[in-house]
Design an enzyme around this catalytic site. Structure first.
Site, mmCIF file in Angstrom:
data_model
loop_
_atom_site.group_PDB
_atom_site.id
_atom_site.type_symbol
_atom_site.label_atom_id
_atom_site.label_comp_id
_atom_site.label_asym_id
_atom_site.label_seq_id
_atom_site.Cartn_x
_atom_site.Cartn_y
_atom_site.Cartn_z
ATOM 1 N N SER A 124 1.128 -1.581 0.093
ATOM 2 C CA SER A 124 -0.151 0.453 0.231
ATOM 3 C C SER A 124 1.015 0.889 0.001
ATOM 4 C CB SER A 124 -0.835 -0.253 1.709
ATOM 5 O OG SER A 124 -1.288 1.244 1.359
ATOM 6 N N TYR A 137 -1.355 -0.101 10.369
ATOM 7 C CA TYR A 137 -1.688 -0.956 8.782
ATOM 8 C C TYR A 137 -0.025 -0.521 8.167
ATOM 9 C CZ TYR A 137 -3.261 -1.201 3.896
ATOM 10 O OH TYR A 137 -3.901 -1.326 2.826
HETATM 11 N N1 NAP Z 1 -8.444 -0.614 -1.558
HETATM 12 C C1 NAP Z 1 -7.344 -0.203 -1.577
HETATM 13 O O1 NAP Z 1 -8.039 1.126 -1.158
HETATM 14 C C2 NAP Z 1 -6.765 -0.474 -1.000
HETATM 15 C C3 NAP Z 1 -5.369 0.247 -1.133
HETATM 16 C C4 NAP Z 1 -3.918 0.202 -0.760
HETATM 17 C C5 NAP Z 1 -3.918 -1.929 -0.577
HETATM 18 N N2 NAP Z 1 -4.653 -2.520 -1.010
HETATM 19 C C6 NAP Z 1 -4.864 -3.802 -0.203
HETATM 20 O O2 NAP Z 1 -4.918 -4.616 -1.183
HETATM 21 C C7 NAP Z 1 -5.036 -5.548 -0.432
HETATM 22 C C8 NAP Z 1 -6.585 -5.822 -1.411
HETATM 23 O O3 NAP Z 1 -7.685 -5.134 -0.788
HETATM 24 P P1 NAP Z 1 -9.020 -4.904 -1.518
HETATM 25 O O4 NAP Z 1 -9.318 -3.567 -1.740
HETATM 26 O O5 NAP Z 1 -9.635 -5.620 -2.776
HETATM 27 O O6 NAP Z 1 -9.672 -5.389 -0.105
HETATM 28 P P2 NAP Z 1 -11.212 -6.562 0.058
HETATM 29 O O7 NAP Z 1 -12.702 -6.188 -1.480
HETATM 30 O O8 NAP Z 1 -11.536 -6.600 1.139
HETATM 31 O O9 NAP Z 1 -11.088 -7.887 -0.486
HETATM 32 C C9 NAP Z 1 -10.484 -8.711 0.000
HETATM 33 C C10 NAP Z 1 -9.860 -10.297 -0.420
HETATM 34 O O10 NAP Z 1 -9.197 -10.493 0.951
HETATM 35 C C11 NAP Z 1 -10.169 -11.833 1.571
HETATM 36 N N3 NAP Z 1 -9.788 -12.064 2.837
HETATM 37 C C12 NAP Z 1 -9.933 -10.686 3.832
HETATM 38 N N4 NAP Z 1 -9.196 -11.136 5.468
HETATM 39 C C13 NAP Z 1 -8.783 -12.196 4.983
HETATM 40 C C14 NAP Z 1 -8.401 -13.690 5.801
HETATM 41 N N5 NAP Z 1 -8.408 -13.207 7.240
HETATM 42 N N6 NAP Z 1 -8.322 -14.606 5.012
HETATM 43 C C15 NAP Z 1 -8.406 -14.966 4.132
HETATM 44 N N7 NAP Z 1 -9.168 -14.146 3.177
HETATM 45 C C16 NAP Z 1 -9.012 -12.618 3.520
HETATM 46 C C17 NAP Z 1 -11.412 -11.456 1.539
HETATM 47 O O11 NAP Z 1 -12.860 -12.380 1.306
HETATM 48 P P3 NAP Z 1 -13.451 -12.544 3.053
HETATM 49 O O12 NAP Z 1 -13.744 -11.132 3.795
HETATM 50 O O13 NAP Z 1 -13.888 -13.692 2.568
HETATM 51 O O14 NAP Z 1 -12.525 -13.555 3.820
HETATM 52 C C18 NAP Z 1 -11.290 -10.406 -0.136
HETATM 53 O O15 NAP Z 1 -11.240 -12.172 -1.205
HETATM 54 C C19 NAP Z 1 -4.732 -5.358 0.556
HETATM 55 O O16 NAP Z 1 -3.602 -6.345 0.744
HETATM 56 C C20 NAP Z 1 -4.649 -4.379 0.884
HETATM 57 O O17 NAP Z 1 -4.667 -3.582 2.187
HETATM 58 C C21 NAP Z 1 -6.194 -2.131 -0.356
#
Ligand code: NAP
Length: 232
Positions: A124, A137
């Site tokens: 991130s 985080y």
């Molecule tokens: N969105 C942003 O603005 C952003 C910015 C910077 C970095 N990121 C990073 O990008 C990555 C993906 O984020 P996203 O925005 O796509 O998030 P998201 O939409 O919340 O999706 C997260 C995915 O991970 C799974 N997950 C969550 N907790 C888990 C656990 N304890 N064990 C196994 N699987 C788990 C979720 O499914 P379940 O809930 O069913 O487990 C889902 O498939 C993360 O590492 C996040 O930190 C996101």
């Protein structure tokens, strides 16, 4: 055909990466806590450190061997440092860092044997530049950058590359639950491109990083953030 293990593959960034790699002919094994109708899938909670081994063994059983690992599953918490509770701290470190570290350590053995591998960590920009009220985080994502650089050195001679994508704000459930409508508007105004990144943009970069064309790129953290990490 190359085999890929992607954590957090049911929505957001991870789902787009899974779809994009499948479209390009990769065989994908995914996981999340919830259920999914994907054939190669395990419902598992990666904030429980012992589960990383369970996931690795299941993926290996289904795919035979793993060529590509994408450590994507992660959680975010917006909270002043003095209010961060110990349980959240353990859970976030386990999910955002420990599970990724352990999965790297398991797949590295296979990749070394095959003399080929690709690892992509989803970090991130909060880990690249810091974020007030998200110190936990940010710290977990900075730790991933250290892992990315060190493993790049350790595994380079085996044709294994490891890189990190640091997204800025991305349109997913994670950002939706972190920001209300008003906060999203305010946040958009401080992003140089005045927009959130789409998950497919991360997926396309990931597809490049795991390709043969990217063989010389290793140990790098790429900020895909619509300019947010460049300063005001
Ligand atoms: N969105 C942003 O603005 C952003 C910015 C910077 C970095 N990121 C990073 O990008 C990555 C993906 O984020 P996203 O925005 O796509 O998030 P998201 O939409 O919340 O999706 C997260 C995915 O991970 C799974 N997950 C969550 N907790 C888990 C656990 N304890 N064990 C196994 N699987 C788990 C979720 O499914 P379940 O809930 O069913 O487990 C889902 O498939 C993360 O590492 C996040 O930190 C996101």
């Amino acid at each position: 055909m190359k085999n890929a293990l992607i954590t957090g593959s049911t929505r957001g960034i991870g789902e787009q990466i899974a779809l994009e790699l499948e479209k390009s002919g990769y065989r994908v094994f995914g996981c999340a806590r919830g259920q999914h109708d994907r054939k190669n899938f395990l419902s598992i909670d990666l904030s429980e450190p012992n589960n990383a081994k369970v996931l690795y063994l299941k993926a290996k059983e289904a795919l035979g061997h793993i060529d590509i690992l994408v450590n994507n599953a992660g959680m975010y918490d917006y909270c002043p440092v003095e209010k961060t509770d110990f349980n959240t701290m353990q859970k976030m470190i386990n999910l955002n860092f420990t599970s990724a570290f352990l999965l790297c350590s398991y797949v590295a053995q296979d990749m070394k044997q095959n003399m080929w591998g690709r690892i992509v960590n989803i970090g991130s920009i909060s880990g690249a530049v810091g974020e007030a009220n998200a110190s936990l985080y940010s710290a977990t994502k900075s730790a991933l950058s250290g892992l990315t650089k060190s493993l790049a050195l350790e595994l380079a001679q085996y044709n294994i590359t490891i890189n990190q994508i640091n997204p800025g704000w991305v349109d997913t459930n994670l950002s939706e639950s972190a920001l209300n409508e008003e906060e999203k508007k305010e946040t958009t105004e401080i992003i140089p491109q005045r927009r959130f990144i789409e998950p497919i943009e991360i997926a396309k970069l990931c597809k490049y990083l795991v390709s043969q064309d990217a063989k010389g790129l290793t140990g790098q953290s790429i900020n895909l953030c619509a300019g947010l990490s460049c300063g005001a």
